[in-house]
Design an enzyme around this catalytic site. Structure first.
Site, PDB file in Angstrom:
ATOM      1  N   SER A 210       0.841  -1.192   0.000  1.00 23.26           N
ATOM      2  CA  SER A 210       0.000   0.000   0.000  1.00 23.26           C
ATOM      3  C   SER A 210       0.882   1.250   0.000  1.00 23.26           C
ATOM      4  O   SER A 210       1.663   1.434  -0.923  1.00 23.26           O
ATOM      5  CB  SER A 210      -0.944  -0.052   1.202  1.00 23.26           C
ATOM      6  N   ASP A 431      -8.966  -4.800  -5.506  1.00 26.08           N
ATOM      7  CA  ASP A 431      -8.420  -4.010  -4.392  1.00 26.08           C
ATOM      8  C   ASP A 431      -9.214  -2.713  -4.261  1.00 26.08           C
ATOM      9  O   ASP A 431      -9.243  -1.901  -5.185  1.00 26.08           O
ATOM     10  CB  ASP A 431      -6.946  -3.704  -4.656  1.00 26.08           C
ATOM     11  N   HIS A 459      -7.288  -5.918  -0.183  1.00 28.30           N
ATOM     12  CA  HIS A 459      -6.164  -4.990  -0.190  1.00 28.30           C
ATOM     13  C   HIS A 459      -4.937  -5.721   0.321  1.00 28.30           C
ATOM     14  O   HIS A 459      -4.817  -6.003   1.507  1.00 28.30           O
ATOM     15  CB  HIS A 459      -6.498  -3.800   0.703  1.00 28.30           C
TER      16      HIS A 459
END
Length: 492
Positions: A210, A431, A459
């Site tokens: 991320s 995602d 995610h």
């Protein structure tokens, strides 16, 4: 009506967001320090907590340390800050260190690594697993902004959100003014190179998730010759504007909610017999919180916290049942599960205090861009979000960066890793927080990126438990074999 003050999302893995009791990492425990490669003095960790927020039992396999870095890299001999590090030593023939950033900006690697260790057990046979609190986060000169975050995370529509945003920025300057100009991803990338040297590695082996993909991409841009084996999972495109990010992420979460609703109905859902009914039920629940928050002990599940409680379980397919169960209970008057989900997002601890996650997030995001949206511009963005996914809309919120006391620059938006070793970039088709298109654009920006596509939900492709993704990453990290161009992995 209550709304969250913060107008953009924190990008975190499902593992991040667990609090600590605030004690510094690496506090001596009376036991002798372990022998180590590099210049870090490692010792037993104290002050760590488990996923339940309670003190974790000491673990001899987990060690903590620190590295001193310049507060201002333009003044390398001036003031320094200590970065908190954590390490789990390799169980087999050691290849070196593998440094993790699990997301944020604002997530604590010191808190997350012990809870994530089982997911990376295969890599831990050959690597020391290492993580850290980036500058401005928790033990590494964590950003503090005074008062209770409850007031800032839950702004009434009839309150002046921009006034509260200004007061928040002023409180940050008062409590952390010395550090505020020196957080941000460019400085954190320079810190990463200090960590690489301190653990004794010629090349940085890195696993970023991320926001961690942004940090890794900036590192590779600044230090291409020092890139070792790099994996960037759930890629973020740093070139997007506030508006683009808000709309793209709203679209991602809307799709994730639709997928949740379809899955829920397929398994006899408590919230409705069709996906449309599920959506209507949750929206009705949220609307009710606008005028009548649910009492949960001495607290309330308000609309703003309700928003976060819906978003949080959408990050991972494995946590979708918590949304169904929490919403069903809330419809019967019990908002405790949803409030717990919201607290995991904001970093609220069982004692009512907060980690620095949300304050660090704000500080890093504002420094990482020259954009300073006004309250009017923020309201326009909110209207566009409302059209896509109303649950993310933030009426009454202010424009925090417009009042931020530290200058922002666009240096962290410039990505070009020409000259680096191949960098594996992973993007998930389902995602919600870092949509697949960002993996495509980041791969292109890097110039040395190799894209792996995950067809599933959630995610964090590696954390999804996909055997295909894990096999591709582990093979690359352990042998150096780069996945083939255009590689893809099916949904679980």
């Amino acid at each position: 009506m209550k709304k969250t003050l913060f107008t953009f999302l924190v990008c975190v893995t499902a593992l991040a967001g667990c609090g600590t009791d605030g004690e510094p990492a690496g506090k001596p425990s009376g036991k002798p320090a372990a022998q180590s490669t590099g210049t870090v003095t490692w010792s037993a960790c104290t002050g760590l907590t488990g996923a339940d927020g309670k003190p974790a039992a000491p673990d001899p396999a987990v060690e903590c340390g620190k590295v001193a870095v310049p507060l201002d890299y333009a003044k390398p001999t001036g003031d320094t800050i200590d970065l908190a590090l954590i390490r789990i030593k390799a169980t087999g023939d050691r290849l070196g260190s593998l440094v993790f950033n699990f997301g944020g900006p604002g997530g604590s690697g010191v808190d997350t690594l012990p809870m994530a260790r089982q997911m990376f057990a295969g890599l831990g046979t050959r690597y020391d697993l290492v993580s850290f609190d980036p500058r401005g986060v928790e033990r590494s000169a964590g950003i503090k902004c005074g008062g209770e975050l409850d007031k800032l995370l839950d702004v009434s529509a009839d309150e002046d959100g921009d006034k509260l945003a200004k007061e928040f920025a002023t409180a940050c300057e008062k409590d952390s003014g010395k550090v505020l100009p020196h957080v941000g991803t460019v400085n954190a990338a320079q810190d990463l190179d200090r960590i690489r040297a301190a653990v004794g590695d010629e090349k940085l082996n890195y696993f970023g998730m991320s926001y961690g993909t942004h940090l890794g991409a900036v590192y590779a841009t600044k230090f291409p010759a020092n890139v070792g084996r790099f994996v960037l999972d759930s890629a973020y495109d740093p070139t997007v504007t506030f508006e683009e990010r808000a709309v793209i992420q709203a679209t991602g979460f809307a799709k994730a909610f639709d997928a949740f609703a379809e899955s829920c109905v397929a398994q006899s859902c408590e919230l409705g017999k069709t996906p449309d009914e599920v959506e209507q039920t949750v929206e009705k629940l949220m609307d009710g919180l606008k005028t009548k928050p649910l009492k949960v002990g001495d607290r309330e599940l308000t609309y703003g916290l309700g928003q976060l409680s819906v978003i949080t379980p959408l990050y991972a397919k494995a946590t979708w049942p918590m949304l169904e169960q929490g919403a069903a209970a809330a419809l019967k008057g019990d908002g405790s599960t949803l409030l717990t989900l919201a607290d995991s997002y904001t970093g609220r601890k069982p004692d009512g205090t907060y980690s620095t996650m949300m304050t660090s997030l704000q500080a890093i995001n504002c420094v990482d861009t020259a954009e300073r949206p006004t309250a009017a511009e923020t309201a326009e963005i909110n209207e566009k979000v409302k059209e896509v996914f109303p649950i993310l809309a933030s009426d009454g919120s202010g424009a925090v960066c417009a009042h931020w006391p530290a200058k922002g620059t666009d240096e962290a938006k410039k990505i070009d890793a020409t000259g680096s070793a191949p960098i594996v970039v992973i993007g998930g088709k389902g995602d919600p927080a870092t949509p697949y298109q960002w993996a495509l654009t980041l791969t292109e920006q890097l110039k040395t990126g190799v894209l792996v596509t995950y067809e599933g939900e959630g995610h964090g492709a590696y954390l999804s438990g996909s055997s295909c993704v894990m096999r591709a990453v582990d093979t690359y990290m352990l042998t150096g074999k780069v996945p083939g161009a255009g590689s893809s992995c099916p949904a679980n």
